[in-house]
Design an enzyme around this catalytic site. Structure first.
Site, PDB file in Angstrom:
ATOM      1  N   GLU A 135       9.087 -33.344  15.982  1.00  0.00           N
ATOM      2  CA  GLU A 135       8.711 -32.534  14.800  1.00  0.00           C
ATOM      3  C   GLU A 135       8.030 -33.398  13.744  1.00  0.00           C
ATOM      4  O   GLU A 135       8.231 -33.200  12.557  1.00  0.00           O
ATOM      5  CB  GLU A 135       9.948 -31.878  14.184  1.00  0.00           C
ATOM      6  CG  GLU A 135      10.816 -31.159  15.158  1.00  0.00           C
ATOM      7  CD  GLU A 135      10.384 -29.741  15.355  1.00  0.00           C
ATOM      8  OE1 GLU A 135       9.498 -29.289  14.622  1.00  0.00           O
ATOM      9  OE2 GLU A 135      10.927 -29.096  16.260  1.00  0.00           O
ATOM     10  N   PHE A 165       8.291 -24.239  23.418  1.00  0.00           N
ATOM     11  CA  PHE A 165       7.114 -24.409  22.555  1.00  0.00           C
ATOM     12  C   PHE A 165       6.319 -25.589  23.091  1.00  0.00           C
ATOM     13  O   PHE A 165       6.801 -26.733  23.048  1.00  0.00           O
ATOM     14  CB  PHE A 165       7.621 -24.686  21.133  1.00  0.00           C
ATOM     15  CG  PHE A 165       6.568 -24.969  20.094  1.00  0.00           C
ATOM     16  CD1 PHE A 165       5.942 -23.936  19.407  1.00  0.00           C
ATOM     17  CD2 PHE A 165       6.229 -26.280  19.761  1.00  0.00           C
ATOM     18  CE1 PHE A 165       5.008 -24.203  18.409  1.00  0.00           C
ATOM     19  CE2 PHE A 165       5.303 -26.554  18.764  1.00  0.00           C
ATOM     20  CZ  PHE A 165       4.684 -25.511  18.085  1.00  0.00           C
ATOM     21  N   ARG A 207      11.199 -28.052  10.988  1.00  0.00           N
ATOM     22  CA  ARG A 207      11.571 -29.261  10.232  1.00  0.00           C
ATOM     23  C   ARG A 207      12.567 -28.933   9.120  1.00  0.00           C
ATOM     24  O   ARG A 207      13.418 -29.745   8.787  1.00  0.00           O
ATOM     25  CB  ARG A 207      10.319 -29.879   9.601  1.00  0.00           C
ATOM     26  CG  ARG A 207       9.431 -30.545  10.594  1.00  0.00           C
ATOM     27  CD  ARG A 207       8.054 -30.818  10.027  1.00  0.00           C
ATOM     28  NE  ARG A 207       7.202 -31.365  11.061  1.00  0.00           N
ATOM     29  CZ  ARG A 207       5.876 -31.425  10.973  1.00  0.00           C
ATOM     30  NH1 ARG A 207       5.255 -30.958   9.904  1.00  0.00           N
ATOM     31  NH2 ARG A 207       5.179 -31.942  11.954  1.00  0.00           N
ATOM     32  N   THR A 257       6.827 -37.672  13.495  1.00  0.00           N
ATOM     33  CA  THR A 257       7.612 -38.909  13.429  1.00  0.00           C
ATOM     34  C   THR A 257       7.851 -39.289  11.971  1.00  0.00           C
ATOM     35  O   THR A 257       7.174 -38.807  11.059  1.00  0.00           O
ATOM     36  CB  THR A 257       6.874 -40.071  14.111  1.00  0.00           C
ATOM     37  OG1 THR A 257       5.693 -40.363  13.355  1.00  0.00           O
ATOM     38  CG2 THR A 257       6.489 -39.740  15.555  1.00  0.00           C
ATOM     39  N   GLU A 273       1.481 -33.284  24.493  1.00  0.00           N
ATOM     40  CA  GLU A 273       0.945 -33.553  25.837  1.00  0.00           C
ATOM     41  C   GLU A 273       1.193 -35.019  26.180  1.00  0.00           C
ATOM     42  O   GLU A 273       1.499 -35.821  25.285  1.00  0.00           O
ATOM     43  CB  GLU A 273      -0.558 -33.233  25.852  1.00  0.00           C
ATOM     44  CG  GLU A 273      -0.814 -31.783  25.482  1.00  0.00           C
ATOM     45  CD  GLU A 273      -2.286 -31.389  25.540  1.00  0.00           C
ATOM     46  OE1 GLU A 273      -3.144 -32.288  25.750  1.00  0.00           O
ATOM     47  OE2 GLU A 273      -2.555 -30.200  25.377  1.00  0.00           O
TER      48      GLU A 273
HETATM   49  C1  LIG Z   1      13.885 -34.977  22.972  1.00  0.00           C
HETATM   50  C2  LIG Z   1      12.514 -34.515  22.568  1.00  0.00           C
HETATM   51  C3  LIG Z   1      12.219 -33.155  22.532  1.00  0.00           C
HETATM   52  C4  LIG Z   1      10.933 -32.721  22.179  1.00  0.00           C
HETATM   53  N1  LIG Z   1      10.651 -31.359  22.178  1.00  0.00           N
HETATM   54  C5  LIG Z   1       9.355 -30.954  21.995  1.00  0.00           C
HETATM   55  C6  LIG Z   1       9.012 -29.564  22.139  1.00  0.00           C
HETATM   56  O1  LIG Z   1       9.878 -28.699  22.372  1.00  0.00           O
HETATM   57  N2  LIG Z   1       7.705 -29.204  22.035  1.00  0.00           N
HETATM   58  C7  LIG Z   1       6.726 -30.115  21.788  1.00  0.00           C
HETATM   59  O2  LIG Z   1       5.554 -29.725  21.708  1.00  0.00           O
HETATM   60  N3  LIG Z   1       7.019 -31.448  21.627  1.00  0.00           N
HETATM   61  C8  LIG Z   1       8.309 -31.879  21.738  1.00  0.00           C
HETATM   62  N4  LIG Z   1       8.629 -33.217  21.598  1.00  0.00           N
HETATM   63  C9  LIG Z   1       7.550 -34.188  21.387  1.00  0.00           C
HETATM   64  C10 LIG Z   1       7.508 -34.763  19.989  1.00  0.00           C
HETATM   65  O3  LIG Z   1       7.114 -33.799  19.053  1.00  0.00           O
HETATM   66  C11 LIG Z   1       6.563 -35.978  20.032  1.00  0.00           C
HETATM   67  O4  LIG Z   1       7.255 -36.988  20.754  1.00  0.00           O
HETATM   68  C12 LIG Z   1       6.159 -36.467  18.667  1.00  0.00           C
HETATM   69  O5  LIG Z   1       5.263 -35.568  18.064  1.00  0.00           O
HETATM   70  C13 LIG Z   1       5.490 -37.866  18.712  1.00  0.00           C
HETATM   71  O6  LIG Z   1       4.525 -37.917  19.696  1.00  0.00           O
HETATM   72  P1  LIG Z   1       4.532 -39.145  20.738  1.00  0.00           P
HETATM   73  O7  LIG Z   1       5.895 -39.270  21.296  1.00  0.00           O
HETATM   74  O8  LIG Z   1       3.411 -38.896  21.672  1.00  0.00           O
HETATM   75  O9  LIG Z   1       4.258 -40.440  19.890  1.00  0.00           O
HETATM   76  P2  LIG Z   1       2.812 -41.020  19.374  1.00  0.00           P
HETATM   77  O10 LIG Z   1       2.079 -39.961  18.622  1.00  0.00           O
HETATM   78  O11 LIG Z   1       2.134 -41.683  20.512  1.00  0.00           O
HETATM   79  O12 LIG Z   1       3.340 -42.117  18.356  1.00  0.00           O
HETATM   80  C14 LIG Z   1       3.878 -43.376  18.761  1.00  0.00           C
HETATM   81  C15 LIG Z   1       4.170 -44.185  17.508  1.00  0.00           C
HETATM   82  O13 LIG Z   1       2.945 -44.378  16.762  1.00  0.00           O
HETATM   83  C16 LIG Z   1       3.114 -43.931  15.432  1.00  0.00           C
HETATM   84  N5  LIG Z   1       1.865 -43.368  14.918  1.00  0.00           N
HETATM   85  C17 LIG Z   1       1.073 -42.415  15.487  1.00  0.00           C
HETATM   86  N6  LIG Z   1       0.024 -42.157  14.694  1.00  0.00           N
HETATM   87  C18 LIG Z   1       0.171 -42.937  13.590  1.00  0.00           C
HETATM   88  C19 LIG Z   1      -0.589 -43.117  12.390  1.00  0.00           C
HETATM   89  N7  LIG Z   1      -1.677 -42.403  12.139  1.00  0.00           N
HETATM   90  N8  LIG Z   1      -0.131 -44.024  11.477  1.00  0.00           N
HETATM   91  C20 LIG Z   1       1.000 -44.716  11.708  1.00  0.00           C
HETATM   92  N9  LIG Z   1       1.745 -44.602  12.807  1.00  0.00           N
HETATM   93  C21 LIG Z   1       1.345 -43.706  13.738  1.00  0.00           C
HETATM   94  C22 LIG Z   1       4.199 -42.858  15.530  1.00  0.00           C
HETATM   95  O14 LIG Z   1       4.813 -42.637  14.273  1.00  0.00           O
HETATM   96  C23 LIG Z   1       5.134 -43.476  16.548  1.00  0.00           C
HETATM   97  O15 LIG Z   1       5.959 -44.417  15.936  1.00  0.00           O
HETATM   98  C24 LIG Z   1       9.924 -33.666  21.869  1.00  0.00           C
HETATM   99  C25 LIG Z   1      10.240 -35.047  21.885  1.00  0.00           C
HETATM  100  C26 LIG Z   1      11.508 -35.464  22.220  1.00  0.00           C
HETATM  101  C27 LIG Z   1      11.826 -36.937  22.236  1.00  0.00           C
END
Ligand SMILES: Cc1cc2nc3c(=O)[nH]c(=O)nc-3n(C[C@H](O)[C@H](O)[C@H](O)COP(=O)(O)OP(=O)(O)OC[C@H]3O[C@@H](n4cnc5c(N)ncnc54)[C@H](O)[C@@H]3O)c2cc1C
Length: 389
Positions: free
Chosen positions: A368, A134, A248, A370, A138
């Site tokens: 899924e 899925f 979720r 944070t 990005e």
């Molecule tokens: C092992 C693993 C498997 C995964 N598998 C998939 C998959 O199969 N498919 C897929 O599409 N994705 C996948 N993901 C990605 C995952 O869904 C994202 O990492 C997640 O959505 C958070 O995005 P980010 O890591 O870019 O963090 P960011 O969005 O950059 O966030 C960084 C920090 O800022 C905080 N933050 C962001 N916006 C706000 C706000 N408005 N207010 C307060 N705090 C905020 C966040 O809570 C976090 O603490 C996977 C991630 C991991 C680690």
């Protein structure tokens, strides 16, 4: 009927499940004991997922388990939740595999796909013969997926898709990628066979969490797809968000599986590890830790079960799932950290499952949605005010 003195079922929640639900739970628990626990330390250490289990998971009806037709098991939501719990009591990597396959890939095909797409993909995916991934996240777009850069444009009757997807579970082992891309019409979902020219996947290494799970980066370089590769039934960010809400729900249960494994390990350790001439479980501070862990475990189970019953009645709302994910992952992580402490130095090795679960739960806290985003979804539901954008 549960043993009333069973520390793993302190509140006798067992009686709240039907015979069929208990049968699913017991089958998956036995499979985990047989096929996951003997190998998991090695797979985690090597950073490998044993893909050969996919067909076993299919044979048990766990892939697309809560979907109907197309060789899917058509189980109820509580049974699906219990399966997630038992798998994650083994390792979050196994529950992640099942979540991605069933909730993130098969669900959108089942809900939004054409009849032809369903016939092509769902039966082999239910059997574990075809693997899905899925692609939403990005490199520069995580919590705010509506801002994705991946795009698709029309070229005659074809689509041309370009972009990069990051952190994609099962990316390099998938046969089909559900890729979400921006188009003139809004965000659309595309079923991309992974042997399409221009599609490539490379694994992300050096993870210290979810090591027994494949995590990849997907590159789509002008991938040409036929018109019928698009999911016809949905346009807009609600498409991927509805899949995430499904997945979720499984996490709400799964996190309690990891927590139970940590609690069980800490309890056994506390009763047998002797310091100052008596078991450390006899000290008041240790008992307080164990009592709090048992309390949160039982509360989390009740929450999961309540959400499951709502889902089975067709009443479950996404903001309620957010509350479940927010609480159960947060508390599972706390339980795992407390368990780690109870084990002392032994808690830092792979000889015990605790630090493995604890590290896995760091990913579960992030993916899924944070913990912060789920907190803000709950805040929005309570106040009517959106604080995250
Ligand atoms: C092992 C693993 C498997 C995964 N598998 C998939 C998959 O199969 N498919 C897929 O599409 N994705 C996948 N993901 C990605 C995952 O869904 C994202 O990492 C997640 O959505 C958070 O995005 P980010 O890591 O870019 O963090 P960011 O969005 O950059 O966030 C960084 C920090 O800022 C905080 N933050 C962001 N916006 C706000 C706000 N408005 N207010 C307060 N705090 C905020 C966040 O809570 C976090 O603490 C996977 C991630 C991991 C680690």
């Amino acid at each position: 009927m549960a043993d009333p003195t069973d520390p793993l079922d302190y509140l006798a929640l067992d009686r709240l499940f039907s015979d069929e639900e208990r049968a699913v739970r017991d089958t998956v628990r036995a499979w985990v004991a047989d096929r996951v626990l003997p190998g998991i330390e090695g797979w985690f250490e090597a950073g490998e997922f044993p893909l050969e289990v996919a067909k076993d998971l299919g044979a048990m009806g766990l892939l697309g388990m809560h979907l109907t037709g197309y060789e899917c098991a058509g189980a109820n939501a509580v049974s699906y939740g219990l399966a997630c719990l038992e798998l994650e009591a083994g390792d979050s990597g196994f529950r992640s595999f099942v979540s991605v396959q069933g909730s993130l890939c098969m669900f959108p095909i089942w809900r939004f796909g054409s009849e032809e797409q369903k016939q092509r993909w769902l039966p082999p995916m239910a059997r574990g013969e075809a693997i899905g991934c899925f692609g939403l996240t990005e490199p520069d777009v995580g919590s705010d997926p509506a801002n994705m850069r991946t795009s698709a444009r029309r070229d005659g009757s074809d689509w041309i898709v370009s972009g990069t997807k990051m952190w994609i579970t099962n990316g390099s082992v998938a046969d089909v990628a559900v890729v979400w891309a921006r188009t003139d019409e809004g965000i659309r979902g595309f079923l991309v066979p992974t042997d399409s020219p221009g599609f490539s996947a490379s694994d992300i290494h050096r993870k210290l969490s979810l090591r027994a799970s494949v995590t990849s980066e997907l590159a789509l370089d002008e991938v040409r797809l036929p018109q019928d590769a698009v999911l016809p039934g949905v346009t807009g960010i609600k498409g991927p968000l509805s899949c995430l809400s499904e997945a979720r729900f499984g996490i709400v249960w799964g996190a309690m599986g990891a927590a139970r494994a940590c609690f069980q390990t800490a309890l056994e350790y506390a009763k047998t590890r002797v310091q100052w001439g008596r078991p450390i479980g006899g000290f008041q501070l240790t008992q307080r830790k164990l009592a709090d862990m048992a309390l949160e475990l039982n509360k989390g189970m009740l929450l999961a079960l309540h959400l499951g019953r709502l889902k089975d009645e067709g009443l479950l709302q996404p903001h309620q799932v957010s509350m479940g994910k927010m609480n159960n992952v947060r508390e599972a992580l706390r339980i795992s950290r407390e368990a780690r402490g109870i084990l002392g130095a032994s808690g830092i090795t792979l000889e015990y499952p605790v630090i493995r679960h604890m590290n896995n739960l760091e990913s579960v806290l992030t993916y899924e949605g944070t913990n912060e985003i789920h907190t803000l979804i709950v805040g929005e539901a309570l106040t009517g005010l959106r604080a995250y954008e």
